[in-house]
Scaffold this active site. Structure first.
Site, PDB file in Angstrom:
ATOM      1  N   ASP A  91       0.823  -1.215   0.000  1.00 35.97           N
ATOM      2  CA  ASP A  91       0.000   0.000   0.000  1.00 35.97           C
ATOM      3  C   ASP A  91       0.853   1.260   0.000  1.00 35.97           C
ATOM      4  O   ASP A  91       0.368   2.355   0.308  1.00 35.97           O
ATOM      5  CB  ASP A  91      -0.899   0.020   1.242  1.00 35.97           C
ATOM      6  CG  ASP A  91      -2.129  -0.873   1.093  1.00 35.97           C
ATOM      7  OD1 ASP A  91      -2.329  -1.431   0.003  1.00 35.97           O
ATOM      8  OD2 ASP A  91      -2.887  -1.009   2.076  1.00 35.97           O
ATOM      9  N   ASP A 239      -6.237  -7.796  14.237  1.00 38.82           N
ATOM     10  CA  ASP A 239      -5.802  -9.134  14.643  1.00 38.82           C
ATOM     11  C   ASP A 239      -6.576  -9.628  15.861  1.00 38.82           C
ATOM     12  O   ASP A 239      -7.031 -10.767  15.911  1.00 38.82           O
ATOM     13  CB  ASP A 239      -4.293  -9.138  14.921  1.00 38.82           C
ATOM     14  CG  ASP A 239      -3.839  -7.955  15.786  1.00 38.82           C
ATOM     15  OD1 ASP A 239      -4.681  -7.134  16.200  1.00 38.82           O
ATOM     16  OD2 ASP A 239      -2.618  -7.838  16.025  1.00 38.82           O
TER      17      ASP A 239
END
Length: 501
Positions: A91, A239
């Site tokens: 990215d 996460d």
């Protein structure tokens, strides 16, 4: 008024005491299981044809200082080439993409299946990149490594066998530290992370409580990710979010303490602040998002729900510490007599919490540094220094926690990587920005310094150690913030030798 202050002070200490009891239970779990043989089901691969397809995902964003080290390391992973796919989920918005493309081309020329996947936007940040890569991932299992992690060649052979148990959704490994001894700051971060990865992860796993994938250095069963609803970008700790959603679906996690995956610790306070803000805010966001689901889930034991409560509210302890610190100031004015005796009694009882934390952290410190008098003396210094600086970060982390609980959204801020180790230094023209938060930290440093002076003047020493630690903690944060210079994100120069030892 003094009675009311004592009641409030007692209530906050009671919450911390209950949290310490949860930590004590994890310590007991850890001690019980540490010498037990691992009887987990495991695959024993005899031929390459028996091995499953694996995809390694490498989410990167403006990682020029470490991307070459990362890709060269991953290219050396020992696994049949026809069964391995590597996705570089890039990215980046800087010139690191050109270096990444060049490195990927070199690796592809060796017959390794590595792809450079770029998005036109950062929607969902890291979670969005992982989700996008999953659309085309060919692996049955998805290993994830952040840009500063360097898994060993046999990493897949040590983790994949545990997926023989079809209920296992994740295998998580322990973080190591490439630059543990770079500075005081890196030593203290390693101290905290060792505690999490040795005691907390083991203790929760041994007690069959919810643990978390740590965002990197772990491997997922692809079907587990999809069954749990895939990656979400609505919290800063994607996460932890996916971990709880997967375990609420009935998936089991396996933690491997003996498999160490080295990584780089933030070397500047600014970088550490950024990482701490994301972790602490993300935990609060996850409490708001997931705990009620856990609380009302009929298949989860009361003990696991209790541990999940303290796990997701772990970062909120910073806010309690800040409130305790502020409440402790008017308590200095208590005159000798009943109220002061009550205060001393309260502090004496709740010193049990400190002892629990002390023995818990010593257990993990001794595991990594050995049990000797020298090691214990180092631990004493590290323990009190760590908690002093943690107190100094309580305002910063409390802001993160409150934003998380009240739903204020913010961008995922990447932790800067430097690729420096012990004996190296860095240069930058970037200066620390002066902020309202720093002004308040300077004010708190001054106030707790005066509190120490006042304690001697009034001969009221009941809170002296607490105020000393607060003073030194805020002083460290203030002076480090004012004096350290940082790298510009895209202006790295050759490291130079320094006097760091």
């Amino acid at each position: 008024m003094q009675t009311l202050l004592l009641i409030l002070f007692f209530s906050l200490l009671l919450v911390i005491f209950l949290y310490s009891l949860a930590q004590l239970n994890l310590l007991i779990n850890y001690l019980k299981q540490r010498n037990k043989p691992d009887t987990s089901q495991k695959w024993h691969f005899s031929e390459a044809s028996d091995m499953p397809h694996v995809t390694i995902q490498l989410p990167v964003y403006n990682e020029k200082p470490v991307v070459e080290r990362l890709l060269k390391n991953i290219a050396e992973i020992d696994y049949p080439k026809e069964k391995l796919e590597i996705q570089v989920l890039d990215d980046s918005t800087d010139d690191s993409t050109e270096l990444t493309k060049k490195l990927i081309a070199e690796i592809q020329s060796r017959g390794i299946d590595i792809q450079h996947l770029q998005r036109t936007n950062r929607k969902g940040f890291k979670a969005g990149a992982l989700k996008e890569g999953l659309k085309t991932a060919t692996g049955e299992f998805i290993a994830i490594f952040d840009s500063d992690f360097l898994p060993k060649k046999d990493w897949l052979y040590k983790t994949l066998p545990y997926f023989k148990d079809e209920k296992i959704g994740v295998v998580q490994t322990r973080w190591g530290h490439l630059n543990r001894n770079f500075s005081l700051l890196t030593k203290l971060q390693a101290f905290l992370l060792d505690f999490h990865f040795i005691l907390e992860q083991n203790g929760r796993n041994a007690g069959n409580h919810f643990i978390n994938f740590n965002g990197t250095a772990g491997i997922w069963r692809k079907s587990c990710i999809l069954d749990a609803g895939n990656w979400h970008g609505d919290t800063l700790t994607e996460d932890l979010d996916l971990s709880y959603r997967a375990q609420l679906k009935g998936w089991k996690f396996k933690y491997l303490e003996k498999v160490e995956t080295p990584a780089e610790l933030p070397i500047t306070l600014k970088a550490a602040r950024s990482q701490q803000f994301r972790w602490n805010k993300g935990a609060a966001e996850n409490f708001q998002k997931n705990y009620s689901k856990m609380l009302f889930s009929p298949g989860i034991s009361f003990r696991t729900k209790l541990h999940g409560f303290f796990h997701l509210l772990n970062s909120s302890m910073f806010f309690l510490v800040l409130l305790l610190a502020l409440l402790s100031l008017p308590l200095l004015a208590i005159e000798p007599g009943n109220h002061r005796e009550i205060l001393v009694g309260i502090l004496s009882f709740f010193s049990i919490s400190t002892l629990i934390f002390f023995f818990s952290y010593w257990t993990t410190f001794a595991k990594t540094h050995g049990r000797s008098m020298v090691s214990f003396l180092k631990f004493l210094i590290t323990f009190f220094t760590f908690f002093a600086i943690a107190m100094g970060l309580s305002l910063h982390n409390s802001i993160a926690v409150l934003e998380g609980h009240f739903g204020k959204r913010s961008a995922f801020v990447r932790t800067p990587k430097f690729n420096l180790t012990k004996g190296q230094s860095y240069r930058s023209s970037e200066k620390q920005e002066f902020s309202i938060q720093l002004l308040f930290e300077m004010l708190l440093m001054t106030v707790f310094g005066l509190a120490v002076f006042y304690a001697f003047k009034r001969e009221n020493y009941s809170l002296l150690l607490f105020h000393l630690m607060l003073f030194f903690g805020f002083a460290y944060v203030v002076f480090t913030s004012l004096n350290i210079r940082f790298w510009k994100p895209n202006s790295f120069s050759k490291p130079v030798r320094s006097g760091v030892k």
